[in-house]
Design a protein around this motif. Structure first.
Motif, short mmCIF file in Angstrom:
data_model
loop_
_atom_site.label_atom_id
_atom_site.label_comp_id
_atom_site.label_asym_id
_atom_site.label_seq_id
_atom_site.Cartn_x
_atom_site.Cartn_y
_atom_site.Cartn_z
N HIS A 1 -15.08 10.90 -0.19
CA HIS A 1 -15.00 12.10 0.65
C HIS A 1 -13.58 12.44 1.09
O HIS A 1 -13.36 13.49 1.70
CB HIS A 1 -15.86 11.92 1.90
N TYR A 2 -12.61 11.57 0.79
CA TYR A 2 -11.28 11.71 1.39
C TYR A 2 -10.59 13.02 1.02
O TYR A 2 -10.07 13.73 1.88
CB TYR A 2 -10.41 10.52 0.95
N ALA A 3 -10.59 13.38 -0.26
CA ALA A 3 -9.86 14.58 -0.70
C ALA A 3 -10.41 15.83 -0.02
O ALA A 3 -9.65 16.68 0.48
CB ALA A 3 -9.94 14.71 -2.22
N HIS B 1 2.92 8.34 -4.21
CA HIS B 1 2.71 9.62 -4.90
C HIS B 1 1.23 10.01 -4.95
O HIS B 1 0.91 11.11 -5.43
CB HIS B 1 3.26 9.56 -6.32
N ALA B 2 0.36 9.12 -4.50
CA ALA B 2 -1.08 9.39 -4.55
C ALA B 2 -1.73 8.75 -3.31
O ALA B 2 -2.19 7.60 -3.37
CB ALA B 2 -1.70 8.84 -5.82
N THR C 1 0.83 -1.21 0.00
CA THR C 1 0.00 0.00 0.00
C THR C 1 0.86 1.25 0.00
O THR C 1 0.59 2.21 -0.75
CB THR C 1 -0.93 0.01 1.23
N ASP C 2 1.91 1.28 0.85
CA ASP C 2 2.81 2.44 0.87
C ASP C 2 3.46 2.65 -0.50
O ASP C 2 3.61 3.78 -0.96
CB ASP C 2 3.90 2.23 1.93
N TRP D 1 -7.31 3.92 -0.38
CA TRP D 1 -8.71 3.49 -0.35
C TRP D 1 -8.98 2.43 -1.42
O TRP D 1 -9.67 1.44 -1.15
CB TRP D 1 -9.62 4.71 -0.57
N LEU D 2 -8.46 2.63 -2.62
CA LEU D 2 -8.65 1.64 -3.67
C LEU D 2 -8.03 0.30 -3.30
O LEU D 2 -8.62 -0.77 -3.54
CB LEU D 2 -8.03 2.15 -4.98
N VAL D 3 -6.84 0.35 -2.71
CA VAL D 3 -6.17 -0.88 -2.31
C VAL D 3 -6.97 -1.60 -1.23
O VAL D 3 -7.13 -2.83 -1.24
CB VAL D 3 -4.74 -0.57 -1.83
N SER D 4 -7.52 -0.85 -0.28
CA SER D 4 -8.33 -1.45 0.78
C SER D 4 -9.59 -2.11 0.23
O SER D 4 -10.00 -3.18 0.68
CB SER D 4 -8.71 -0.38 1.83
#
Length: 449
Positions: free
Chosen positions: A432-434, A313-314, A307-308, A319-322
């Protein structure tokens, strides 16, 4: 003048040597903090999960139902969920190092009390005390670890630290199975207690509040300086707003908890599953189950590191990985428990275990990124509260209760579907994250100005 020049040169050399030594100390001291905090987490989960491998022995000796066995497992997580928030606030004020040592001593002594229990009621009370001791360790321990490392390592460190729970479960199950088969189930608990007390003594000897504070200041990062300057004295209303007002952080809490419901159910009941459906003896079931839990811990670390790397860079990619971890895990486990007993079932079960804890590191990083550094201890306590009340506590108990009615295998066929709820929560949080992150950055900038 020559003598003065020599003294000045000597003083400069001395300062350079001290700086070099201080730099070296700053390089290794965070890893010492991590290692000993990790060892305490191992003790935490060894004390918590050793119960699972002696389920068959307790069931036979005390004629317990699966619901009662599930209650003995779930009461620890329940107490962690109920007490983690208030105790974490107190720990932020009293001192994290001192608090961690006292908590570990309490759960170790309570585990020793489990070894002395003579009936279900006494065992239940001892397990309740184990939960009280462990209540704030996960949140305060990870806050201590993250406070001495730079920001870019958060997901990896969070995943590695949380994976200590899986590795502690492995040791608890494997060693507990061996000790119980050779010396009786009481020695399984006693062995975990003695290990915990030994680590507490070493932790208290090597880790101090003053050295941790010096390390935080040495990082030279804005967040470390802010945390060192104002450790957790935010007023109640702004604190609650910071912890609960952002939709994305609420989704992180819920998604993490629902995925851990699946993990906790498997940790508690895989030894019994192997005993009932594969005919394994207690020691073999414990060692085999420990292998599956080891896969879970290894996967947790690997998923955190991946994930890291993917999100370097993004950050929103976390969230997509989760979403991917929780959805794929649900499919693998749901299919595995619908196959007949055999190699294919065990292989798919192992593959699912590699992903079952994969969201733990990303979720912790999300919470850290969405909250002010000054309240990270309390923020992780809130995450721990959600994890335990919605995931770790109901997982073993719900599985045991359903098992009494429809059988353990049928129950395990349905439990992985909680991962679908986690998938939905992470998908909503990503939307909603951004906006939530931008709002936090504006608040921090306004306060700094």
């Amino acid at each position: 003048m020559a003598a003065g020049a020599e003294r000045a040169a000597a003083n400069a050399a001395s300062r350079a040597a001290e700086a070099t030594a201080g730099g070296a100390a700053r390089r290794w001291y965070p890893w010492l903090v991590f290692a000993l905090s990790f060892a305490l987490l191992l003790s935490d989960y060894m004390s918590r999960q050793v119960l699972n491998v002696v389920f068959p022995l307790l069931k036979a000796e005390w004629a317990l139902s699966d619901t009662q066995l599930g209650a003995l497992g779930g009461v620890v997580a329940l107490m962690v969920g109920v007490l983690t928030f208030p105790l974490s606030i107190l720990c932020d004020r009293w001192g994290r190092v001192r608090s961690l040592a006292w908590m570990a001593a309490m759960w170790s002594l309570a585990t020793l009390g489990c070894a002395l229990a003579t009936n279900f009621g006494e065992m239940f009370l001892a397990r309740l005390c184990v939960g009280v001791g462990e209540a704030a360790y996960g949140s305060v321990g990870i806050a201590l670890v993250l406070s001495v490392f730079p920001r870019h390592l958060r997901a990896s460190l969070s995943a590695a630290f949380i994976a200590g729970g899986a590795f502690g479960s492995v040791l608890g199950m494997a060693l507990g199975g061996l000790l119980s088969s050779h010396f009786g189930w009481r020695w399984a608990f006693a062995g975990m207690a003695l290990f915990g007390l030994a680590v507490v003594a070493l932790f208290r000897l090597c880790i101090t509040e003053s050295r941790v504070l010096a390390q935080r200041r040495a990082l030279g990062e804005e967040e470390a300086a802010a945390a060192a300057a104002a450790p957790g004295r935010t007023a109640l209303r702004p604190l609650l707003a910071a912890l609960f007002s952002a939709p994305s952080i609420l989704c992180a809490y819920v998604g993490s908890a629902l995925q851990l419901l699946v993990m906790s159910a498997l940790l508690a009941w895989i030894p019994s599953f192997l005993s009932r459906y594969y005919g394994m003896a207690t020691d073999r079931a414990g060692v085999t189950a420990a292998g599956f839990v080891l896969a879970g811990g290894t996967g947790m670390i690997a998923c955190g590191a991946l994930t890291d790397w993917l999100a370097r860079h993004a950050p929103a990619r976390k969230w997509l990985v989760s979403i991917a971890y929780s959805a794929l895990c649900c499919v693998l486990l749901a299919v595995a428990f619908r196959l007949p007993a055999g190699g294919a079932q065990l292989a798919l079960l192992g593959a699912g275990m590699l992903l079952v804890g994969g969201t733990a590191g990303p979720a912790s990083a999300m919470v850290a990124n969405l909250t002010d550094p000054r309240i990270h201890g309390t923020a992780f306590a809130t995450l721990t509260l959600a994890n335990n009340l919605l995931g770790l506590a109901p997982g073993p108990f719900l599985t045991g209760m359903l098992s009494d009615h429809i059988g353990l295998l049928a129950t395990l066929q349905w439990i992985p579907l909680a991962g679908l709820g986690a998938t939905v929560a992470f998908a909503l949080g990503r939307r909603h994250y951004a906006a939530d992150l931008a709002r936090l950055q504006r608040r921090c900038a306004a306060r700094a100005g």
